[in-house]
Design a protein around this motif. Structure first.
Motif, PDB file in Angstrom:
ATOM      1  N   ILE A  14     -24.596 -14.704  -2.389  1.00 34.70           N
ATOM      2  CA  ILE A  14     -24.878 -15.741  -3.284  1.00 34.70           C
ATOM      3  C   ILE A  14     -26.013 -15.528  -4.320  1.00 34.70           C
ATOM      4  CG2 ILE A  14     -26.020 -18.202  -3.149  1.00 34.70           C
ATOM      5  CD1 ILE A  14     -24.717 -18.207  -0.353  1.00 34.70           C
ATOM      6  N   ASP A  98     -20.162 -25.369   2.742  1.00 33.26           N
ATOM      7  CA  ASP A  98     -20.437 -25.410   1.332  1.00 33.26           C
ATOM      8  C   ASP A  98     -21.494 -24.320   1.368  1.00 33.26           C
ATOM      9  OD1 ASP A  98     -19.811 -25.872  -1.353  1.00 33.26           O
ATOM     10  OD2 ASP A  98     -21.590 -26.922  -1.457  1.00 33.26           O
ATOM     11  N   HIS A 101     -19.967 -20.595   3.453  1.00 29.74           N
ATOM     12  CA  HIS A 101     -18.542 -20.140   3.390  1.00 29.74           C
ATOM     13  C   HIS A 101     -18.025 -19.841   4.595  1.00 29.74           C
ATOM     14  CE1 HIS A 101     -18.833 -19.776  -0.959  1.00 29.74           C
ATOM     15  NE2 HIS A 101     -20.240 -19.407  -0.777  1.00 29.74           N
ATOM     16  N   TRP A 127     -16.454 -15.125   2.373  1.00 33.77           N
ATOM     17  CA  TRP A 127     -16.923 -14.709   0.909  1.00 33.77           C
ATOM     18  C   TRP A 127     -16.431 -13.431   0.713  1.00 33.77           C
ATOM     19  CZ3 TRP A 127     -18.447 -17.065  -3.164  1.00 33.77           C
ATOM     20  CH2 TRP A 127     -18.997 -16.315  -4.020  1.00 33.77           C
ATOM     21  N   GLU A 138     -18.172 -19.731  -8.433  1.00 32.27           N
ATOM     22  CA  GLU A 138     -19.211 -20.041  -7.577  1.00 32.27           C
ATOM     23  C   GLU A 138     -20.610 -20.073  -8.423  1.00 32.27           C
ATOM     24  OE1 GLU A 138     -21.063 -20.885  -3.726  1.00 32.27           O
ATOM     25  OE2 GLU A 138     -18.875 -20.865  -4.078  1.00 32.27           O
ATOM     26  N   LEU A 141     -21.353 -23.222 -10.121  1.00 36.52           N
ATOM     27  CA  LEU A 141     -21.680 -24.458  -9.602  1.00 36.52           C
ATOM     28  C   LEU A 141     -22.857 -25.277 -10.002  1.00 36.52           C
ATOM     29  CD1 LEU A 141     -20.520 -23.868  -5.862  1.00 36.52           C
ATOM     30  CD2 LEU A 141     -19.039 -25.117  -7.633  1.00 36.52           C
ATOM     31  N   TRP A 176     -11.753 -27.649  -5.705  1.00 36.70           N
ATOM     32  CA  TRP A 176     -12.826 -27.526  -4.701  1.00 36.70           C
ATOM     33  C   TRP A 176     -13.209 -28.994  -4.625  1.00 36.70           C
ATOM     34  CZ3 TRP A 176     -16.285 -22.796  -6.374  1.00 36.70           C
ATOM     35  CH2 TRP A 176     -15.241 -21.533  -6.081  1.00 36.70           C
TER      36      TRP A 176
END
Length: 196
Positions: A14, A98, A101, A127, A138, A141, A176
């Motif tokens: 992330i 969320d 994942h 992921w 991602e 976002l 999504w």
């Protein structure tokens, strides 16, 4: 008390700036003060504030601890009624946490696309199977207000295939949608709109 989870857990890649936003969402949903989260992570309250505002990015060394805090606090329980609806759907759809994942539920058409049973992946982060297009979506976002709004607009995500034999993703257009789960977490409903 300091948060210290030594369990092995897959940590998704992330982006650091998004992790701060996820930490803020986690904290607000649970009614925690920044100082308490700072104590759990053994950092200063000011650092938590800077992460959440995006003015400072968590270092690679602290990211796994933040992720584990969010994931561990999420717990193993899921909204069974929602998962039942996902499993009964006649379209390729799956539900993930969320923030982490982790797979919560999947429909039979999704399992057919994946060429694997969802049961083997329940509770695990998906992921590692993400395509480059999914990773890019991602990373954007925050630009769509995904973390700032209680009900962000659904996003359309075109993706290529991943070529994985373990869990296949086909070239497709995904939708999504972020939805609230019964235990206070946010889920992401991932529905295939079309293939090709």
């Amino acid at each position: 008390m300091r948060f210290d989870d030594r369990s092995t857990m897959e940590i998704p890649a992330i982006p650091g700036r998004h992790l701060g936003l996820r930490l803020r969402r986690f904290r607000v949903l649970r009614g925690l003060k920044q100082q308490h989260v700072a104590e759990l992570l053994d950092v200063s309250q000011g650092l938590i504030s800077r992460w959440e505002s995006g003015s400072h990015v968590p270092s690679p060394e602290i990211r796994p601890r933040i992720y584990r805090l969010i994931a561990t606090s999420a717990g193993a329980s899921t909204d069974r009624a929602l998962c039942g609806l996902v499993e009964a759907a006649n379209v390729p759809v799956h539900l993930i946490c969320d923030a982490t994942h982790r797979l919560l539920s999947a429909s039979r058409p999704r399992e057919i696309e994946w060429r694997t049973s969802a049961g083997a992946f329940l509770g695990q982060s998906l992921w590692r199977f993400a395509t480059a297009a999914i990773v890019e979506a991602e990373e954007r976002l925050a630009d769509h207000g995904w973390f700032d709004r209680s009900s962000p607009a659904p996003l359309t995500v075109p993706t290529d295939g991943n070529g994985s034999r373990e869990m296949r993703i086909l070239p497709s257009i995904l939708c999504w949608e972020r939805i609230a789960l019964a235990d206070g977490r946010s889920g992401r409903l991932v529905t295939t709109m079309s293939f090709g």
